[in-house]
Design an enzyme around this catalytic site. Structure first.
Site, PDB file in Angstrom:
ATOM      1  N   GLN A  19       0.806  -1.225   0.000  1.00 41.42           N
ATOM      2  CA  GLN A  19       0.000   0.000   0.000  1.00 41.42           C
ATOM      3  C   GLN A  19       0.838   1.275   0.000  1.00 41.42           C
ATOM      4  O   GLN A  19       0.343   2.336  -0.337  1.00 41.42           O
ATOM      5  CB  GLN A  19      -0.946  -0.012   1.206  1.00 41.42           C
ATOM      6  N   HIS A 113       0.837  -9.333   4.530  1.00 44.33           N
ATOM      7  CA  HIS A 113      -0.284  -8.383   4.578  1.00 44.33           C
ATOM      8  C   HIS A 113      -0.933  -8.342   3.186  1.00 44.33           C
ATOM      9  O   HIS A 113      -0.613  -7.490   2.360  1.00 44.33           O
ATOM     10  CB  HIS A 113       0.190  -6.999   5.019  1.00 44.33           C
ATOM     11  N   ASN A 157      -1.791 -10.974   8.416  1.00 45.68           N
ATOM     12  CA  ASN A 157      -2.726  -9.878   8.667  1.00 45.68           C
ATOM     13  C   ASN A 157      -4.146 -10.299   8.301  1.00 45.68           C
ATOM     14  O   ASN A 157      -4.396 -10.776   7.200  1.00 45.68           O
ATOM     15  CB  ASN A 157      -2.336  -8.664   7.815  1.00 45.68           C
ATOM     16  N   GLU A 158      -5.041 -10.123   9.248  1.00 43.64           N
ATOM     17  CA  GLU A 158      -6.468 -10.403   9.032  1.00 43.64           C
ATOM     18  C   GLU A 158      -6.679 -11.803   8.454  1.00 43.64           C
ATOM     19  O   GLU A 158      -7.193 -11.976   7.338  1.00 43.64           O
ATOM     20  CB  GLU A 158      -7.127  -9.315   8.190  1.00 43.64           C
TER      21      GLU A 158
HETATM   22  C1  BGC Z   1      -6.359  -3.813   6.136  1.00 42.74           C
HETATM   23  C2  BGC Z   1      -5.674  -2.634   5.485  1.00 42.74           C
HETATM   24  C3  BGC Z   1      -6.722  -1.705   4.890  1.00 42.74           C
HETATM   25  C4  BGC Z   1      -7.593  -1.200   6.034  1.00 42.74           C
HETATM   26  C5  BGC Z   1      -8.640  -0.181   5.628  1.00 42.74           C
HETATM   27  C6  BGC Z   1      -7.625  -3.491   6.875  1.00 42.74           C
HETATM   28  O1  BGC Z   1      -8.595  -4.414   6.501  1.00 42.74           O
HETATM   29  O2  BGC Z   1      -5.468  -4.543   6.924  1.00 42.74           O
HETATM   30  O3  BGC Z   1      -4.770  -3.114   4.526  1.00 42.74           O
HETATM   31  O4  BGC Z   1      -6.163  -0.652   4.182  1.00 42.74           O
HETATM   32  O5  BGC Z   1      -8.254  -2.279   6.640  1.00 42.74           O
HETATM   33  O6  BGC Z   1      -9.605  -0.701   4.799  1.00 42.74           O
END
Ligand code: BGC
Length: 423
Positions: A19, A113, A157-158
């Protein structure tokens, strides 16, 4: 009376490699963005050139008063082709970690990520049973080289994002609301064409393109669980002093009378089913942006009169404290807030959001819940995946023609909370 935080509280901001860095050319996202008929609003291109400007960005973060920086190491840079590890990429991230050290900033590193090397997608991506071992091999390489500079690591991540995506796709298919994570599913024939082209570009059947931001089969979910477990044991072996966790995206899941079962089911899917895989983790990475509310028929729409963010989320900073409280009832581990923030062009609303969210966190801490840090999303305005650069989450604005950084008042505001260690 000022509400205080623990003395060693980690105050910081988050970014993710794809990003912000720019020119992440070996990643699946790069290919998806640059494909003809791409569903991405725009290309990441040179993003906000953080790969080159990281020293300046870390110095800025520290100058606000923040003491931590969460960023991700890009697998597609470290291992651009299977089994070929790039020395220059390792040295780059060593420089990033050293820049943190030189600025008295604690680094919190995410190893995956969302973006993935193109070669992994060719090999079956996030549905392949081979992926956990391949992910652990990459994590081992990074930790062998850099582990002693990394006090905290988030493997994935997530890890639960596919569950939210599956729900969005299902809602869309049944004529429901627009995608929230920015997957533009409006035009189905454009989608089909795109997936055909995608399959061709990766050299696999269109249905076999399994990038991280997609719906997962049950087996695919197993791949995620196993990837975390295998990565964790490899990291422990190589770098026993590094604290390990994963991160989950958690809405504050609420219900009105009649919606309780739906809400309970959602908590299970999004959070509780992950508990067995986190038992031996050192901390939990919590990411929250808003709430969802269930009624007897399922998910309720956001009330028309509610304030919304640029993402179409309800402005609801109280969600953070509520999620921390829910998590702490089920998981006895330190909680690090690895993401919380708001997409808005009104920085006063960002400041108000931070204040309410942090009051909620402080209340949890005063009840004895072990929250160890707060990483605001995001340090910089950046590339919001399929939605491009239009969504502004940053504490710092970036002029992408000159790459000039302009800190917003919210950056100084969060920094002064950090310096005072109280709100
Ligand atoms: C993610 C980010 C994303 C942010 C805002 C999260 O789900 O980890 O990569 O930019 O939310 O949408």
């Amino acid at each position: 009376m000022a509400l205080r935080f623990p003395e060693d509280f980690l105050w910081g901001a988050s970014t993710a490699a794809h990003q912000v860095e720019g020119n992440n050319t070996n990643s699946d996202f790069w290919l998806m963005e640059n494909l003809e008929g791409s569903l991405f609003k725009e290309r990441s291109g040179s993003a906000v050139d953080h790969y080159r400007l990281f020293k300046e960005d870390i110095a800025l973060l520290s100058s606000f008063g923040l003491n931590s920086y969460r960023f991700s190491i890009e697998w597609a840079r470290i291992e651009p082709e299977e089994g070929q590890f790039d020395r220059a990429a390792i040295e780059h991230y060593r420089e990033v970690l050293l820049a943190c050290r030189n600025n008295n900033v604690t680094p919190i590193v995410t190893l995956h990520h969302f973006s993935t090397p193109q070669w992994l997608i060719r090999e079956g991506g996030w549905e392949s049973p081979e992926t956990p071992a391949r992910f652990a091999r990459y994590c081992s390489h990074v930790m062998k080289e850099l582990g002693e500079l990394i006090p905290y690591v988030c493997t994935i991540n997530e890890a639960n994002i596919s569950i939210g995506i599956a729900k969005i796709i299902k809602r869309h298919q049944s004529g429901g609301s627009q995608a929230q994570v920015g997957i533009n599913t409006d035009n189905m024939s454009q989608m089909q064409k795109y997936f055909m082209a995608l399959g061709q570009a990766f050299g696999v059947h269109p249905q076999q393109v399994h990038s991280f931001l997609g719906a997962r089969s049950e087996k695919g979910l197993e791949v995620i669980f196993k990837s975390h477990l295998e990565a964790r044991s490899a990291i422990r072996r190589i770098s026993p002093n590094t604290q390990i966790g994963l991160t989950l995206s958690l809405y504050d899941i609420q219900s009105i009378p009649g919606g309780e079962e739906h809400a309970a089911h959602a908590w299970h899917e999004e959070f509780l089913q992950f508990l067995p895989y986190m038992e031996d983790d050192d901390f939990f990475g919590l990411q929250n942006y808003t709430r969802t509310v269930y009624g007897p028929e399922g998910l309720l729409p956001i009330p028309v009169e509610a304030e919304k963010t640029q993402m179409g989320n309800e402005y609801y900073p109280e969600a953070l404290g509520a999620v921390v409280r829910f998590v702490s009832k089920h998981l006895e581990k330190p909680i690090m807030i690895t993401e919380n923030g708001i997409a808005t062009d009104n920085d006063e609303r960002r400041i108000a959001f931070v204040d309410s969210a942090l009051k909620g966190v402080q209340a949890c801490i005063s009840e004895g819940i072990p929250v160890i840090g707060y990483m605001h999303w995001s340090l910089l305005d950046n590339f919001e995946w399929q939605l491009g650069f239009s969504k502004t989450f940053g504490l710092i604005e970036v002029d992408r023609t000159t790459q000039e950084r302009k800190p917003k008042p919210s950056a100084y505001h969060l920094g002064s909370i950090a310096r005072n260690n109280s709100i």
